[in-house]
Design a protein around this motif. Structure first.
Motif, PDB file in Angstrom:
ATOM      1  N   THR A   1       1.714   5.672   7.493  1.00  0.00           N
ATOM      2  CA  THR A   1       1.372   6.829   6.670  1.00  0.00           C
ATOM      3  C   THR A   1       0.571   6.367   5.452  1.00  0.00           C
ATOM      4  N   GLY A   2      -0.618   6.884   5.299  1.00  0.00           N
ATOM      5  CA  GLY A   2      -1.488   6.437   4.224  1.00  0.00           C
ATOM      6  C   GLY A   2      -1.182   7.106   2.901  1.00  0.00           C
ATOM      7  N   PRO A   3      -1.830   6.640   1.825  1.00  0.00           N
ATOM      8  CA  PRO A   3      -1.652   7.259   0.512  1.00  0.00           C
ATOM      9  C   PRO A   3      -2.081   8.727   0.518  1.00  0.00           C
ATOM     10  N   THR A   4      -1.436   9.507  -0.311  1.00  0.00           N
ATOM     11  CA  THR A   4      -1.837  10.895  -0.498  1.00  0.00           C
ATOM     12  C   THR A   4      -3.115  10.959  -1.319  1.00  0.00           C
ATOM     13  N   VAL A   5      -3.240  10.048  -2.277  1.00  0.00           N
ATOM     14  CA  VAL A   5      -4.430   9.972  -3.128  1.00  0.00           C
ATOM     15  C   VAL A   5      -4.544   8.542  -3.644  1.00  0.00           C
ATOM     16  N   ILE A   6      -5.776   8.103  -3.865  1.00  0.00           N
ATOM     17  CA  ILE A   6      -6.049   6.769  -4.398  1.00  0.00           C
ATOM     18  C   ILE A   6      -6.637   6.902  -5.795  1.00  0.00           C
ATOM     19  N   ILE A   7      -6.131   6.099  -6.721  1.00  0.00           N
ATOM     20  CA  ILE A   7      -6.748   5.966  -8.041  1.00  0.00           C
ATOM     21  C   ILE A   7      -7.373   4.578  -8.088  1.00  0.00           C
ATOM     22  N   GLU A   8      -8.679   4.543  -8.078  1.00  0.00           N
ATOM     23  CA  GLU A   8      -9.415   3.272  -7.972  1.00  0.00           C
ATOM     24  C   GLU A   8      -9.940   2.884  -9.339  1.00  0.00           C
ATOM     25  N   GLU A   9      -9.502   1.706  -9.834  1.00  0.00           N
ATOM     26  CA  GLU A   9      -9.940   1.199 -11.136  1.00  0.00           C
ATOM     27  C   GLU A   9     -10.291  -0.284 -11.034  1.00  0.00           C
ATOM     28  N   ILE A  10     -10.965  -0.655  -9.947  1.00  0.00           N
ATOM     29  CA  ILE A  10     -11.320  -2.049  -9.685  1.00  0.00           C
ATOM     30  C   ILE A  10     -12.582  -2.400 -10.471  1.00  0.00           C
ATOM     31  N   ASP A  11     -12.665  -3.639 -10.958  1.00  0.00           N
ATOM     32  CA  ASP A  11     -13.872  -4.092 -11.645  1.00  0.00           C
ATOM     33  C   ASP A  11     -14.989  -4.443 -10.659  1.00  0.00           C
ATOM     34  N   ASP A  12     -14.633  -4.983  -9.506  1.00  0.00           N
ATOM     35  CA  ASP A  12     -15.598  -5.477  -8.529  1.00  0.00           C
ATOM     36  C   ASP A  12     -16.291  -4.309  -7.836  1.00  0.00           C
ATOM     37  N   TRP A  58       5.189  16.062  -5.531  1.00  0.00           N
ATOM     38  CA  TRP A  58       4.766  14.912  -6.336  1.00  0.00           C
ATOM     39  C   TRP A  58       5.703  13.719  -6.109  1.00  0.00           C
ATOM     40  N   SER A  59       6.984  13.991  -5.955  1.00  0.00           N
ATOM     41  CA  SER A  59       7.941  12.904  -5.728  1.00  0.00           C
ATOM     42  C   SER A  59       7.748  12.264  -4.357  1.00  0.00           C
ATOM     43  N   ARG A  60       7.290  13.047  -3.381  1.00  0.00           N
ATOM     44  CA  ARG A  60       7.107  12.526  -2.024  1.00  0.00           C
ATOM     45  C   ARG A  60       5.755  11.849  -1.819  1.00  0.00           C
ATOM     46  N   ALA A  61       4.779  12.191  -2.657  1.00  0.00           N
ATOM     47  CA  ALA A  61       3.422  11.681  -2.478  1.00  0.00           C
ATOM     48  C   ALA A  61       3.378  10.165  -2.637  1.00  0.00           C
ATOM     49  N   LEU A  62       2.493   9.533  -1.888  1.00  0.00           N
ATOM     50  CA  LEU A  62       2.255   8.099  -2.030  1.00  0.00           C
ATOM     51  C   LEU A  62       0.969   7.917  -2.828  1.00  0.00           C
ATOM     52  N   ILE A  63       1.099   7.348  -4.019  1.00  0.00           N
ATOM     53  CA  ILE A  63      -0.032   7.165  -4.928  1.00  0.00           C
ATOM     54  C   ILE A  63      -0.447   5.700  -4.893  1.00  0.00           C
ATOM     55  N   ALA A  64      -1.679   5.442  -4.505  1.00  0.00           N
ATOM     56  CA  ALA A  64      -2.196   4.074  -4.452  1.00  0.00           C
ATOM     57  C   ALA A  64      -3.069   3.830  -5.676  1.00  0.00           C
ATOM     58  N   VAL A  65      -2.761   2.774  -6.424  1.00  0.00           N
ATOM     59  CA  VAL A  65      -3.515   2.439  -7.632  1.00  0.00           C
ATOM     60  C   VAL A  65      -4.037   1.016  -7.494  1.00  0.00           C
ATOM     61  N   ALA A  66      -5.335   0.862  -7.559  1.00  0.00           N
ATOM     62  CA  ALA A  66      -5.966  -0.458  -7.463  1.00  0.00           C
ATOM     63  C   ALA A  66      -6.684  -0.757  -8.769  1.00  0.00           C
ATOM     64  N   GLY A  67      -6.309  -1.867  -9.397  1.00  0.00           N
ATOM     65  CA  GLY A  67      -6.868  -2.220 -10.697  1.00  0.00           C
ATOM     66  C   GLY A  67      -5.962  -1.723 -11.801  1.00  0.00           C
ATOM     67  N   LEU A  68      -5.386  -2.665 -12.565  1.00  0.00           N
ATOM     68  CA  LEU A  68      -4.317  -2.295 -13.495  1.00  0.00           C
ATOM     69  C   LEU A  68      -4.675  -2.523 -14.960  1.00  0.00           C
ATOM     70  N   SER A  69      -5.897  -2.098 -15.329  1.00  0.00           N
ATOM     71  CA  SER A  69      -6.203  -1.924 -16.750  1.00  0.00           C
ATOM     72  C   SER A  69      -6.112  -0.428 -17.040  1.00  0.00           C
ATOM     73  N   VAL A  70      -7.210   0.320 -16.829  1.00  0.00           N
ATOM     74  CA  VAL A  70      -7.081   1.782 -16.862  1.00  0.00           C
ATOM     75  C   VAL A  70      -6.059   2.221 -15.817  1.00  0.00           C
ATOM     76  N   GLY A  71      -6.029   1.510 -14.684  1.00  0.00           N
ATOM     77  CA  GLY A  71      -5.066   1.847 -13.634  1.00  0.00           C
ATOM     78  C   GLY A  71      -3.626   1.769 -14.100  1.00  0.00           C
ATOM     79  N   ALA A  72      -3.326   0.847 -15.014  1.00  0.00           N
ATOM     80  CA  ALA A  72      -1.956   0.747 -15.531  1.00  0.00           C
ATOM     81  C   ALA A  72      -1.583   1.996 -16.315  1.00  0.00           C
ATOM     82  N   SER A  73      -2.545   2.546 -17.075  1.00  0.00           N
ATOM     83  CA  SER A  73      -2.289   3.791 -17.801  1.00  0.00           C
ATOM     84  C   SER A  73      -2.106   4.948 -16.829  1.00  0.00           C
ATOM     85  N   ALA A  74      -2.919   4.995 -15.779  1.00  0.00           N
ATOM     86  CA  ALA A  74      -2.781   6.054 -14.775  1.00  0.00           C
ATOM     87  C   ALA A  74      -1.444   5.948 -14.061  1.00  0.00           C
TER      88      ALA A  74
END
Length: 375
Positions: free
Chosen positions: A200-211, A107-123
């Motif tokens: 090296t790409g993200p390990t997982v993406i959390i997508e919370e974009i409005d568009d 978990w410490s090594r994983a790259l987490i990509a978060v797009a959209g920082l409403s619900v995304g901010a909580s994630a």
């Protein structure tokens, strides 16, 4: 964003900062030393990781060797903190056996990509709290008063970009984290960098974009790069989690097939954009959410959200992301967390003025689409 100073290599700089009347000083070892001493007395039972070496916390020289000095400019504060390894041991001490040492390391090594920082901010906050340390974060908005119902923020920070506020939050919890920011948000122009196509790409993406157009664009690219995508949607009191394991199923349909079949230009038409969004969301809405969504553009200016549900959605997305990183069997699909049904049961649903059934919701959506059509 911050300076990380070595107690020997940067001694002169540290002494100058300590002498400054404009900086507060926090010595984290006041709390860290007794906690480290207590941890060093515990049995080591994890068979897959070695026991960490003990630290002589009563030896000032040993403590200083394990220290770093950090300057938080936006707080005008200098902090003496344990180094990266010791700080991480303290930060994750209460995770033990809920996560194995091997899982915590992954978990410490994983790259987490978060797009959209409403619900995304909580994630993002939930990921960082549990020990994620590497992030890509994207959002183009600034904090505004109407954000404060679902984004943990301060009126003192109104007008500050959401990306900067999220970056600060991560670094204040773990200043050794690695964060790459995308202050213009996720767009096709930054997609290659955000998705790490050339590195090296993200390990997982959390997508919370409005568009909705960008939601689909990201998934098309993530599918090609075989990166799993998660998206948590707050529906009144309920949460919908979409899991798309493009890492395991490179042909998995976008949004389980709901996002397929749209052309690049479809989102230019407001009515079609609404249809795209509703095709993705579906009719899995609570009665109050159905009424609120049906008022978009009339008495409601944007997608209705509650801060409590946004926090729950973020926590669920972060839990799923960590499960994927740690190799747990999380499958593609749509998962509904029916809080209203669990707490209220069927008796809690009634025909209030602010509630709609499925048929009425469909009629309201069709009326919205008609209003948005030109002419």
């Amino acid at each position: 964003m911050i300076e990380i100073l070595h107690p020997v290599d940067d001694r002169e700089r540290i002494e100058a900062l300590r002498a400054s009347p404009h900086l507060d000083f926090v010595d984290a070892w006041t709390q860290a030393a007794p906690e480290i001493a207590a941890l060093d007395l515990l049995d080591h039972v994890d068979p897959d990781t070695p026991a960490p070496p003990p630290i002589a916390v009563t030896d000032d020289a040993a403590v200083e060797r394990h220290s770093r000095y950090l300057v938080f400019g936006w707080r005008a504060t200098l902090v003496r903190l344990p180094d990266a390894d010791v700080h991480y041991r303290l930060k994750t001490a209460r995770n033990r056996f809920l996560l194995t040492g091997r899982e915590q390391e992954a978990w410490s090594r994983a790259l987490i990509a978060v797009a959209g920082l409403s619900v995304g901010a909580s994630a993002l906050a939930a990921c960082a709290l549990t020990g994620a340390r590497r992030f890509h974060i994207a959002d183009s908005d600034e904090l505004s008063p109407t954000n404060l119902n679902r984004v943990a923020g301060s009126v003192c920070d109104l007008g500050v970009s959401k990306v900067e506020l999220a970056h600060r939050l991560i670094l204040e919890g773990d200043p050794y984290s690695q964060v790459t920011t995308f202050p213009a948000g996720y767009t096709p122009q930054v997609a290659a960098r955000f998705l790490g196509v050339d590195s090296t790409g993200p390990t997982v993406i959390i997508e919370e974009i409005d568009d909705v157009e960008m939601k689909i664009d990201m998934r098309r690219r993530a599918r090609a790069a075989r990166i799993p995508v998660l998206s948590a949607t707050d529906m009144g009191e309920d949460v919908i989690l979409d899991v798309e394991r493009y890492d395991l199923e490179p042909d998995y349909p976008i949004f389980h097939g709901r996002g397929e079949g749209f052309a690049a230009g479809d989102a230019a038409d407001p009515a079609q954009r609404l249809q795209m969004a509703l095709a993705i969301v579906g009719d899995e809405v609570t009665p109050r959410m159905a009424y609120s969504a049906g008022q978009l553009g009339r008495s409601v200016i944007s997608w209705p959200q509650l801060g409590s549900t946004a926090a729950a959605a973020g926590a669920i997305a972060a839990t799923a992301a960590r499960g994927i990183v740690c190799g747990r069997p999380i499958r593609s699909g749509r998962y509904r967390f029916g809080v209203e049904q669990t707490l209220l049961g069927a008796a809690g649903r009634h025909d209030g003025w602010n509630e709609l059934g499925p048929a009425d919701f469909t009629s309201a959506v069709e009326a919205m689409a008609q209003r948005k059509r030109p002419g």
